[in-house]
Design an enzyme around this catalytic site. Sequence first.
Site, PDB file in Angstrom:
ATOM      1  N   ARG A   1       0.883  -1.164   0.004  1.00 26.88           N
ATOM      2  CA  ARG A   1      -0.073   0.064  -0.119  1.00 26.88           C
ATOM      3  C   ARG A   1       0.836   1.130  -0.002  1.00 26.88           C
ATOM      4  O   ARG A   1       0.476   2.396  -0.422  1.00 26.88           O
ATOM      5  CB  ARG A   1      -0.912   0.073   1.163  1.00 26.88           C
ATOM      6  CG  ARG A   1      -2.260   0.835   1.103  1.00 26.88           C
ATOM      7  CD  ARG A   1      -3.187   0.620   2.049  1.00 26.88           C
ATOM      8  NE  ARG A   1      -2.414   1.120   3.329  1.00 26.88           N
ATOM      9  CZ  ARG A   1      -2.820   0.306   4.591  1.00 26.88           C
ATOM     10  NH1 ARG A   1      -3.513  -0.569   4.708  1.00 26.88           N
ATOM     11  NH2 ARG A   1      -2.218   0.638   5.761  1.00 26.88           N
TER      12      ARG A   1
ATOM     13  N   ASP B   1      -3.233  23.262 -10.108  1.00 30.03           N
ATOM     14  CA  ASP B   1      -3.793  22.075 -11.242  1.00 30.03           C
ATOM     15  C   ASP B   1      -3.126  22.361 -12.519  1.00 30.03           C
ATOM     16  O   ASP B   1      -3.099  23.284 -13.129  1.00 30.03           O
ATOM     17  CB  ASP B   1      -5.148  21.869 -11.472  1.00 30.03           C
ATOM     18  CG  ASP B   1      -5.803  20.667 -12.311  1.00 30.03           C
ATOM     19  OD1 ASP B   1      -4.734  20.339 -12.920  1.00 30.03           O
ATOM     20  OD2 ASP B   1      -6.648  20.391 -12.308  1.00 30.03           O
TER      21      ASP B   1
HETATM   22  C1  LIG Z   1      -9.390  15.485 -16.291  1.00 35.11           C
HETATM   23  C2  LIG Z   1      -8.754  16.607 -15.219  1.00 35.11           C
HETATM   24  C3  LIG Z   1      -8.814  16.398 -14.040  1.00 35.11           C
HETATM   25  C4  LIG Z   1      -9.075  14.961 -13.442  1.00 35.11           C
HETATM   26  O1  LIG Z   1      -8.293  13.809 -13.787  1.00 35.11           O
HETATM   27  P1  LIG Z   1      -9.001  12.339 -13.826  1.00 35.11           P
HETATM   28  O2  LIG Z   1      -7.910  11.547 -13.827  1.00 35.11           O
HETATM   29  O3  LIG Z   1      -9.738  12.139 -14.805  1.00 35.11           O
HETATM   30  O4  LIG Z   1      -9.538  12.133 -12.584  1.00 35.11           O
HETATM   31  C5  LIG Z   1      -8.303  17.283 -13.198  1.00 35.11           C
HETATM   32  N1  LIG Z   1      -8.008  18.406 -13.725  1.00 35.11           N
HETATM   33  C6  LIG Z   1      -8.208  18.790 -14.942  1.00 35.11           C
HETATM   34  C7  LIG Z   1      -7.756  20.192 -15.689  1.00 35.11           C
HETATM   35  C8  LIG Z   1      -8.575  17.832 -15.910  1.00 35.11           C
HETATM   36  O5  LIG Z   1      -8.502  17.974 -17.281  1.00 35.11           O
END
Ligand SMILES: *Cc1c(COP(=O)(O)O)cnc(C)c1O
Length: 390
Positions: free
Chosen positions: A54, A179
Site C-alpha cells: 500500500r 492544477d
Molecule cells: C481530467 C482533469 C482532471 C481529473 O483527472 P482524472 O484523472 O480524470 O480524475 C483534473 N484536472 C483537469 C484540469 C483535468 O482536465
Amino acid sequence: MKKSTRILHAGRKPELFHGAVNPPVYHASTILHPSVEAMEKSGRTPFEGVRYGRFGTPTTFALEEAVAELEGGHRSVATSSGLAAITGALLAFLKAGDHLLMVDTAYFPTRKFCDTVLSGLGIETTYYDPLAGAGIEALMRPETKVVFTESPGSLTFEVQDIPAIAEVAHAKGAIVMMDNTWGVLHFQPFTKGVDISIQAATKYIVGHADAMLGTITAATPELWLAVKTSLAAFGASPGTEEMYLGLRGLRTLPVRLRQHAETAQRLTRWLEARPEVERVLYPPLESDPGHDLWKRDFTGGCGLFGVILKPAAKAAVDAMLDGYSHFKLGFSWGGFESLVIPTSGHSIIRTASPWSPAGPSLRFHAGLEDADDLQDDLERGFGRLACAAS
Ligand SMILES: *Cc1c(COP(=O)(O)O)cnc(C)c1O
C-alpha cells in the site's frame, strides 16, 4: 541537462533489474522482512523503502521520481486519478474551520468536491475570479489555509497570474496549490511560487487514453510528508500497472507534446479566421487575452483549446459534431486521439466571474493525426453546420 533528457533518465535503476531499461511491474502486497530487527527498523521510517504494497513498490517510486523531475519539485506522490490527487491534496492541508480560496474556473469535479465533501466537513470555500491576480488579497482571511489555482482555467482557458497570487498567499500564511495538467511540461510551478502541484496524469503523462492516474508534487520535504501522511491514512493505493503506464508515457511526453501543440497552433489560427467562429480560446494565440501572461510564464502549449461559435442552433452544432471523422465525442484529453465536447449550457458553472458567450462553445483536443486531415475534418464540419442551419 535539458528537461527532456532528465525526463528520460529520472527514476531508472537498471542495475537493480538485471539491466532492464524499464522497471518491472511489481505485483506486491506483502513484503518479507529478513528479521524482526529489520521489520522494526522499516517501521521507524514508514515511507522510505519497500515495506508494504500500500505504501508503494519500486514501480511506484520510479514514477514518482520521474514526475518530481518533470515538475521540478522536491518529491511526488502518485494517486489513482487526477481528481484523487486534487481531493487528497486539499484534505492534507484543510480541517474544520479552515477557509479555501478556489479559482472560479476550476475543473468541475473539483468545485463539486468543495461544495459537498469540504462543506460537510466545515471547510468553507470562496470562489475567486481567475483574473484576480494580487487582488486576491481582499478575499484572504486569517483562516485561509489554501489558495487553489488552475491555469489556464478548465474549458474557458483564462491564464492566472500565479506569481502575484503566490506572493499574497504566502504573505498571509496560506499555501498555493495548482492544477498544472494543461501546462504539464511547459509550466514550472515551483519557480512561480506554487507549493503543491497536481497533475491529472491520465491526460498527457499517460498519453494513450488507457489508464487513470494522478500525481501530487510538493515543493519541500515538510509539504511532501504532510501529503504522504494524509494519503497513507486514507489508504488509497493506486494500481501498479497504472504506475508503469504513467512512466512509459512520460518518457515520450516532450516529443508528443510538441506535435500536439504544433497542430493546435495551426488549427486555432485557421479557426479564428473562419466566419463561423466568434473566438478561439488558446493562450498561445497572440489574439488571446491571456497571451502576455502565458508568454511570460509558459514555455509552450498543448493540444487542448476552446472555440466559441457565432450563434447557431443546437441541432446544427450537433450535426457538425456527430459527423466528425477524427474529432470523436469523449471526455478527457491528452491521448493520441483527437476529441471534442460541447461546453455550452450547464457544463460551465461560475459564481465569481461572468461567463456568457453569445454562441455555443466547444472544447477540442488536437491529437496526433496529420494536421491536414484534422483541418479537413473541421472544414467538412462547418459544411454540416451550414446545411443543418438552412
Ligand atoms: C481530467 C482533469 C482532471 C481529473 O483527472 P482524472 O484523472 O480524470 O480524475 C483534473 N484536472 C483537469 C484540469 C483535468 O482536465
